[in-house]
Design a protein around this motif. Structure first.
Motif, PDB file in Angstrom:
ATOM      1  N   GLY A  12      28.721  31.546  23.303  1.00 52.76           N
ATOM      2  CA  GLY A  12      29.235  31.061  22.034  1.00 52.76           C
ATOM      3  C   GLY A  12      28.068  30.695  21.154  1.00 52.76           C
ATOM      4  O   GLY A  12      26.960  30.426  21.621  1.00 52.76           O
ATOM      5  N   SER A  13      28.319  30.715  19.913  1.00 50.70           N
ATOM      6  CA  SER A  13      27.213  30.365  19.027  1.00 50.70           C
ATOM      7  C   SER A  13      27.050  28.855  18.984  1.00 50.70           C
ATOM      8  O   SER A  13      27.912  28.096  19.401  1.00 50.70           O
ATOM      9  CB  SER A  13      27.482  30.912  17.627  1.00 50.70           C
ATOM     10  OG  SER A  13      28.592  30.245  17.066  1.00 50.70           O
ATOM     11  N   ASP A  14      25.967  28.415  18.470  1.00 50.26           N
ATOM     12  CA  ASP A  14      25.686  26.990  18.362  1.00 50.26           C
ATOM     13  C   ASP A  14      26.608  26.336  17.337  1.00 50.26           C
ATOM     14  O   ASP A  14      26.828  25.139  17.378  1.00 50.26           O
ATOM     15  CB  ASP A  14      24.221  26.781  17.988  1.00 50.26           C
ATOM     16  CG  ASP A  14      23.796  25.333  18.147  1.00 50.26           C
ATOM     17  OD1 ASP A  14      24.310  24.677  19.072  1.00 50.26           O
ATOM     18  OD2 ASP A  14      22.991  24.865  17.326  1.00 50.26           O
ATOM     19  N   ARG A  15      27.149  27.122  16.447  1.00 48.91           N
ATOM     20  CA  ARG A  15      28.056  26.559  15.438  1.00 48.91           C
ATOM     21  C   ARG A  15      29.315  25.991  16.077  1.00 48.91           C
ATOM     22  O   ARG A  15      29.825  24.970  15.657  1.00 48.91           O
ATOM     23  CB  ARG A  15      28.453  27.640  14.431  1.00 48.91           C
ATOM     24  CG  ARG A  15      27.355  27.992  13.490  1.00 48.91           C
ATOM     25  CD  ARG A  15      27.865  28.951  12.466  1.00 48.91           C
ATOM     26  NE  ARG A  15      26.791  29.379  11.611  1.00 48.91           N
ATOM     27  CZ  ARG A  15      26.913  30.289  10.690  1.00 48.91           C
ATOM     28  NH1 ARG A  15      28.078  30.899  10.517  1.00 48.91           N
ATOM     29  NH2 ARG A  15      25.899  30.626   9.927  1.00 48.91           N
ATOM     30  N   ARG A  20      32.648  21.252  17.441  1.00 46.91           N
ATOM     31  CA  ARG A  20      33.328  20.416  18.433  1.00 46.91           C
ATOM     32  C   ARG A  20      32.801  18.987  18.418  1.00 46.91           C
ATOM     33  O   ARG A  20      33.561  18.033  18.503  1.00 46.91           O
ATOM     34  CB  ARG A  20      33.168  21.008  19.824  1.00 46.91           C
ATOM     35  CG  ARG A  20      34.017  22.220  20.046  1.00 46.91           C
ATOM     36  CD  ARG A  20      33.909  22.700  21.469  1.00 46.91           C
ATOM     37  NE  ARG A  20      34.628  23.957  21.620  1.00 46.91           N
ATOM     38  CZ  ARG A  20      34.283  24.915  22.429  1.00 46.91           C
ATOM     39  NH1 ARG A  20      33.220  24.764  23.200  1.00 46.91           N
ATOM     40  NH2 ARG A  20      34.979  26.021  22.507  1.00 46.91           N
ATOM     41  N   ARG A  21      31.484  18.856  18.323  1.00 45.95           N
ATOM     42  CA  ARG A  21      30.903  17.513  18.276  1.00 45.95           C
ATOM     43  C   ARG A  21      31.332  16.776  17.013  1.00 45.95           C
ATOM     44  O   ARG A  21      31.648  15.588  17.058  1.00 45.95           O
ATOM     45  CB  ARG A  21      29.386  17.588  18.371  1.00 45.95           C
ATOM     46  CG  ARG A  21      28.900  17.897  19.772  1.00 45.95           C
ATOM     47  CD  ARG A  21      27.401  17.726  19.897  1.00 45.95           C
ATOM     48  NE  ARG A  21      26.627  18.642  19.077  1.00 45.95           N
ATOM     49  CZ  ARG A  21      26.209  19.838  19.462  1.00 45.95           C
ATOM     50  NH1 ARG A  21      26.476  20.268  20.682  1.00 45.95           N
ATOM     51  NH2 ARG A  21      25.498  20.602  18.650  1.00 45.95           N
ATOM     52  N   ILE A  22      31.347  17.458  15.880  1.00 42.87           N
ATOM     53  CA  ILE A  22      31.776  16.830  14.625  1.00 42.87           C
ATOM     54  C   ILE A  22      33.245  16.452  14.702  1.00 42.87           C
ATOM     55  O   ILE A  22      33.644  15.365  14.278  1.00 42.87           O
ATOM     56  CB  ILE A  22      31.483  17.762  13.426  1.00 42.87           C
ATOM     57  CG1 ILE A  22      29.972  17.833  13.184  1.00 42.87           C
ATOM     58  CG2 ILE A  22      32.200  17.276  12.173  1.00 42.87           C
ATOM     59  CD1 ILE A  22      29.565  18.857  12.142  1.00 42.87           C
ATOM     60  N   ALA A  23      34.082  17.324  15.264  1.00 41.51           N
ATOM     61  CA  ALA A  23      35.508  17.015  15.400  1.00 41.51           C
ATOM     62  C   ALA A  23      35.717  15.809  16.313  1.00 41.51           C
ATOM     63  O   ALA A  23      36.531  14.928  16.019  1.00 41.51           O
ATOM     64  CB  ALA A  23      36.258  18.226  15.933  1.00 41.51           C
ATOM     65  N   ALA A  24      34.978  15.756  17.418  1.00 39.61           N
ATOM     66  CA  ALA A  24      35.097  14.618  18.326  1.00 39.61           C
ATOM     67  C   ALA A  24      34.650  13.331  17.649  1.00 39.61           C
ATOM     68  O   ALA A  24      35.278  12.278  17.809  1.00 39.61           O
ATOM     69  CB  ALA A  24      34.278  14.863  19.590  1.00 39.61           C
TER      70      ALA A  24
END
Length: 129
Positions: A12-15, A20-24
């Motif tokens: 998967g790309s780093d994006r 996911r981190r921003i959503a969490a």
């Protein structure tokens, strides 16, 4: 001659990881803000909302709740109150319930509550007048 080469592919790309981190982070932040909002509402009248416990209620609120639990049987039975520190300001019957406005002396400060007696006993904080 055969030559074997190890080929590495990205799953998967780093994006995706950043998203996911921003959503969490947003979910955690929303939970904190929501719990602060709910906590401030509960702290405004912890007895009326039924949570006279530590994070929401102080010692005066807990003393007021203890006083209310002592006088609720007399209010439910529509008996005169002879408890020290409790004064009946007004009694009203409406909508099949009895509404009592009580002035309570709790820890040296006056607090007024309107107690509704129907199938359940509920109360809310009102201004002392």
């Amino acid at each position: 001659m055969k030559r074997w080469v190890l080929v590495l592919t990205e799953r998967g790309s780093d994006r995706e990881g950043k998203r996911r981190r921003i959503a969490a982070l947003l979910v955690v932040l929303g939970g904190l803000i929501g719990s602060f909002g709910v906590g401030s509402v509960l702290a405004s009248d912890p007895i009326g909302y039924g949570v006279p416990i530590w994070p929401f209620a102080d010692t005066a609120d807990r003393a007021e709740n203890a006083l209310l639990t002592q006088i609720v049987p007399a209010v439910r039975a529509n008996l005169p109150l002879d408890h020290a520190g409790v004064q009946v300001l007004r009694r009203t019957n409406a909508y099949g319930s009895a509404f009592w406005t009580l002035r309570l002396e709790v820890d040296g400060e006056p607090r007024c509550r309107e107690v509704a007696v129907g199938l359940n006993v509920t109360s809310r904080r009102v201004e002392c007048s």
